[in-house]
Design a protein around this motif. Structure first.
Motif, mmCIF file in Angstrom:
data_model
loop_
_atom_site.group_PDB
_atom_site.id
_atom_site.type_symbol
_atom_site.label_atom_id
_atom_site.label_comp_id
_atom_site.label_asym_id
_atom_site.label_seq_id
_atom_site.Cartn_x
_atom_site.Cartn_y
_atom_site.Cartn_z
ATOM 1 N N HIS A 155 -3.686 16.879 4.950
ATOM 2 C CA HIS A 155 -5.058 16.414 5.142
ATOM 3 C C HIS A 155 -5.664 15.978 3.814
ATOM 4 C CE1 HIS A 155 -9.444 16.766 5.905
ATOM 5 N NE2 HIS A 155 -9.122 16.389 7.128
ATOM 6 N N THR A 156 -5.419 16.739 2.743
ATOM 7 C CA THR A 156 -5.931 16.388 1.422
ATOM 8 C C THR A 156 -5.393 15.033 0.969
ATOM 9 O OG1 THR A 156 -6.104 18.719 0.761
ATOM 10 C CG2 THR A 156 -6.048 17.080 -1.000
ATOM 11 N N ALA A 157 -4.077 14.852 1.079
ATOM 12 C CA ALA A 157 -3.448 13.616 0.611
ATOM 13 C C ALA A 157 -3.963 12.411 1.391
ATOM 14 C CB ALA A 157 -1.933 13.722 0.725
ATOM 15 N N LEU A 158 -4.093 12.537 2.699
ATOM 16 C CA LEU A 158 -4.568 11.421 3.519
ATOM 17 C C LEU A 158 -6.049 11.124 3.256
ATOM 18 C CD1 LEU A 158 -2.819 12.150 6.942
ATOM 19 C CD2 LEU A 158 -2.002 10.768 5.027
ATOM 20 N N ARG A 159 -6.835 12.163 3.109
ATOM 21 C CA ARG A 159 -8.272 11.975 2.838
ATOM 22 C C ARG A 159 -8.479 11.282 1.494
ATOM 23 N NH1 ARG A 159 -11.246 14.646 -0.433
ATOM 24 N NH2 ARG A 159 -9.875 16.471 -0.545
ATOM 25 N N GLU A 160 -7.774 11.758 0.466
ATOM 26 C CA GLU A 160 -7.936 11.181 -0.859
ATOM 27 C C GLU A 160 -7.450 9.728 -0.902
ATOM 28 O OE1 GLU A 160 -9.130 12.120 -3.797
ATOM 29 O OE2 GLU A 160 -9.859 14.098 -3.212
ATOM 30 N N THR A 161 -6.393 9.423 -0.157
ATOM 31 C CA THR A 161 -5.880 8.053 -0.122
ATOM 32 C C THR A 161 -6.899 7.105 0.501
ATOM 33 O OG1 THR A 161 -3.582 8.824 -0.003
ATOM 34 C CG2 THR A 161 -4.023 6.582 0.756
ATOM 35 N N ALA A 168 -6.185 3.999 5.586
ATOM 36 C CA ALA A 168 -6.094 5.087 6.564
ATOM 37 C C ALA A 168 -4.647 5.212 7.039
ATOM 38 C CB ALA A 168 -7.018 4.816 7.738
ATOM 39 N N VAL A 169 -4.065 6.367 6.807
ATOM 40 C CA VAL A 169 -2.675 6.623 7.206
ATOM 41 C C VAL A 169 -2.677 7.682 8.313
ATOM 42 C CG1 VAL A 169 -0.389 7.350 6.436
ATOM 43 C CG2 VAL A 169 -1.905 6.123 4.855
ATOM 44 N N PRO A 170 -2.207 7.353 9.513
ATOM 45 C CA PRO A 170 -2.162 8.349 10.597
ATOM 46 C C PRO A 170 -1.229 9.509 10.245
ATOM 47 C CG PRO A 170 -1.834 6.115 11.449
ATOM 48 C CD PRO A 170 -1.721 6.031 9.958
ATOM 49 N N LYS A 171 -1.570 10.688 10.735
ATOM 50 C CA LYS A 171 -0.750 11.867 10.445
ATOM 51 C C LYS A 171 0.677 11.722 10.946
ATOM 52 C CE LYS A 171 -3.987 15.702 9.853
ATOM 53 N NZ LYS A 171 -4.373 17.053 10.328
ATOM 54 N N GLU A 172 0.859 10.999 12.044
ATOM 55 C CA GLU A 172 2.210 10.854 12.587
ATOM 56 C C GLU A 172 3.107 10.002 11.700
ATOM 57 O OE1 GLU A 172 -0.604 8.194 15.057
ATOM 58 O OE2 GLU A 172 -0.591 10.225 14.210
ATOM 59 N N HIS A 173 2.525 9.308 10.725
ATOM 60 C CA HIS A 173 3.314 8.515 9.788
ATOM 61 C C HIS A 173 3.792 9.347 8.597
ATOM 62 C CE1 HIS A 173 1.713 4.300 11.136
ATOM 63 N NE2 HIS A 173 2.164 5.033 12.137
ATOM 64 N N PRO A 191 3.393 16.838 -3.301
ATOM 65 C CA PRO A 191 3.598 15.455 -2.858
ATOM 66 C C PRO A 191 3.855 15.395 -1.349
ATOM 67 C CG PRO A 191 5.263 16.180 -4.489
ATOM 68 C CD PRO A 191 4.588 17.397 -3.949
ATOM 69 N N VAL A 192 3.257 14.409 -0.699
ATOM 70 C CA VAL A 192 3.403 14.203 0.738
ATOM 71 C C VAL A 192 3.978 12.804 0.950
ATOM 72 C CG1 VAL A 192 2.186 14.054 2.944
ATOM 73 C CG2 VAL A 192 1.453 15.731 1.221
ATOM 74 N N LEU A 193 5.147 12.716 1.564
ATOM 75 C CA LEU A 193 5.799 11.426 1.788
ATOM 76 C C LEU A 193 5.369 10.858 3.137
ATOM 77 C CD1 LEU A 193 7.928 9.330 0.835
ATOM 78 C CD2 LEU A 193 9.635 10.664 2.091
ATOM 79 N N ALA A 194 4.953 9.586 3.134
ATOM 80 C CA ALA A 194 4.526 8.937 4.370
ATOM 81 C C ALA A 194 4.909 7.468 4.350
ATOM 82 C CB ALA A 194 3.019 9.077 4.565
ATOM 83 N N SER A 195 5.155 6.923 5.513
ATOM 84 C CA SER A 195 5.415 5.495 5.652
ATOM 85 C C SER A 195 4.134 4.806 6.107
ATOM 86 C CB SER A 195 6.538 5.253 6.675
ATOM 87 O OG SER A 195 6.686 3.879 6.941
ATOM 88 N N VAL A 196 3.702 3.814 5.332
ATOM 89 C CA VAL A 196 2.468 3.100 5.687
ATOM 90 C C VAL A 196 2.775 1.730 6.286
ATOM 91 C CG1 VAL A 196 1.157 4.341 3.943
ATOM 92 C CG2 VAL A 196 2.177 2.145 3.353
ATOM 93 N N GLY A 197 4.055 1.392 6.446
ATOM 94 C CA GLY A 197 4.444 0.154 7.110
ATOM 95 C C GLY A 197 4.161 -1.079 6.264
ATOM 96 N N GLN A 198 4.018 -2.224 6.935
ATOM 97 C CA GLN A 198 3.717 -3.475 6.248
ATOM 98 C C GLN A 198 2.357 -3.357 5.558
ATOM 99 O OE1 GLN A 198 5.437 -6.207 5.823
ATOM 100 N NE2 GLN A 198 7.140 -6.015 7.272
ATOM 101 N N LEU A 199 2.310 -3.789 4.299
ATOM 102 C CA LEU A 199 1.085 -3.611 3.525
ATOM 103 C C LEU A 199 0.747 -4.883 2.754
ATOM 104 C CD1 LEU A 199 -1.089 -1.528 2.646
ATOM 105 C CD2 LEU A 199 0.382 -0.986 0.705
ATOM 106 N N ASP A 200 -0.488 -5.320 2.884
ATOM 107 C CA ASP A 200 -1.012 -6.423 2.091
ATOM 108 C C ASP A 200 -1.940 -5.813 1.046
ATOM 109 O OD1 ASP A 200 -2.128 -8.653 0.981
ATOM 110 O OD2 ASP A 200 -3.142 -9.338 2.799
ATOM 111 N N LEU A 201 -1.556 -5.903 -0.222
ATOM 112 C CA LEU A 201 -2.349 -5.272 -1.273
ATOM 113 C C LEU A 201 -3.780 -5.808 -1.313
ATOM 114 C CD1 LEU A 201 0.197 -5.035 -4.247
ATOM 115 C CD2 LEU A 201 -0.429 -3.286 -2.582
ATOM 116 N N GLN A 202 -3.958 -7.070 -0.897
ATOM 117 C CA GLN A 202 -5.298 -7.653 -0.919
ATOM 118 C C GLN A 202 -6.212 -7.018 0.122
ATOM 119 O OE1 GLN A 202 -6.105 -9.770 -3.354
ATOM 120 N NE2 GLN A 202 -3.988 -9.489 -4.063
ATOM 121 N N SER A 203 -5.612 -6.335 1.108
ATOM 122 C CA SER A 203 -6.429 -5.703 2.144
ATOM 123 C C SER A 203 -6.975 -4.348 1.708
ATOM 124 C CB SER A 203 -5.608 -5.533 3.428
ATOM 125 O OG SER A 203 -4.579 -4.570 3.240
ATOM 126 N N LEU A 204 -6.466 -3.822 0.606
ATOM 127 C CA LEU A 204 -6.932 -2.524 0.119
ATOM 128 C C LEU A 204 -8.291 -2.664 -0.552
ATOM 129 C CD1 LEU A 204 -3.596 -1.150 -1.400
ATOM 130 C CD2 LEU A 204 -4.565 -0.703 0.867
#
Length: 292
Positions: A155-161, A168-173, A191-204
């Motif tokens: 929860h900490t890692a996802l909230r801070e991200t 926003a990274v779903p917990k199931e990822h 460290p918490v490893l997660a897959s965020v899928g296709q990513l466009d840096l400009q969308s961040l």
């Protein structure tokens, strides 16, 4: 998790002193396409940090990162993102996830595995120079201190991200929790490893108060031996341990962030990546720590 001695030794490592400007400069890096030079309105990247004479940032031995069973590194990297690769990583992380997910920690970071224009990569941030403390301007993964209201380190890692990058990274990822590392104050960082899928840096949407820059390093780049190095550290005049360093990107990756990067590579490319994490047990130190 490959190389059982590497991860078990991590919580017993002493804190390295950060490189100082009076020491020998880090070897020059090849230009990188994502450098700030030539981009209007963007500052050039900070010059490389300095290293201990004859000790720091040596290139990895030529044999590192090569495996006769995996001659095609690109195929191997893509395999790590397949359903079978994800299942394998989740299985390898099951024990540490059960052990450390709900355990109190000082901080947690997300290790975002992403695809940028179809290329597998890890996502990094450059901490804002406006931040207080000794870690401003350092390369890091998105993350931060645990809040009492957080359910666990995931929860900490996802909230801070989400707060830092608007991502926003779903917990199931989330694939799982890796073994904690410790800073100089012996505070645990999980460290918490997660897959965020296709990513466009400009969308961040990076928070300028916390993040100065967002960049990715392709897994293929991290696995190339010319981009891998290592740093020897001494304790009381004697060799104590070696940490990895990743070179020739927009910014040098070292300290805790490099160790966590190594953990991820050991998971994603166990037959290809060779660890540079070496520890010698130090006397009279109950829990030495690393410094980012």
């Amino acid at each position: 998790m490959p190389r059982s001695g590497s991860l078990a030794a991590l919580s017993r490592l002493p804190a390295p002193a950060p490189p100082r400007s009076t020491r020998e400069p880090v070897p020059s890096a090849a230009p990188h396409p994502s450098h700030g030079a030539g981009r209007p309105g963007r500052p050039r990247p900070r010059p490389p940090r300095f290293a201990k004479p004859g000790r720091q940032n040596r290139p990895a031995p030529p044999s590192a990162g090569r495996c006769p069973r995996c001659p095609r590194r690109a195929d191997m990297v893509l395999d790590s993102l397949s359903a079978e690769g994800e299942r394998c990583c989740r299985q390898l992380l099951r024990e540490t996830t059960a052990r450390f997910r709900a355990r109190p920690a000082a901080a947690a970071v997300l290790v975002p595995l992403c695809l940028v224009r179809g290329v597998p990569a890890l996502l990094y941030t450059l901490r804002s120079s406006r931040l207080a403390g000794r870690h401003k301007g350092d390369v890091s993964f998105p993350g931060g201190k645990c809040d009492p209201a957080d359910q666990d380190v995931v929860h900490t890692a996802l909230r801070e991200t989400q707060e830092e990058l608007g991502l926003a990274v779903p917990k199931e990822h989330v694939w799982g929790v890796m073994r904690p590392v410790y800073d100089r104050a012996k505070a645990s960082v999980v460290p918490v490893l997660a897959s965020v899928g296709q990513l466009d840096l400009q969308s961040l949407k990076p928070n300028p108060e916390e993040v100065e820059e967002v960049f990715v390093l392709p897994l293929a780049h991290l696995l190339q031996t010319q981009n891998q190095g290592y740093t020897h550290f001494c304790h009381r005049g004697h060799f104590s341990y070696t940490l990895p360093v990743f070179l020739h990107g927009p910014h040098r990756v070292w300290g805790l962030t490099a160790v966590i990067t190594e953990f991820a590579l050991q998971l994603l490319a166990p037959d290809t990546y060779r660890s540079h994490l070496v520890c010698v047990q130090l006397p009279n130190d109950s829990k030495p720590a690393l410094e980012d």
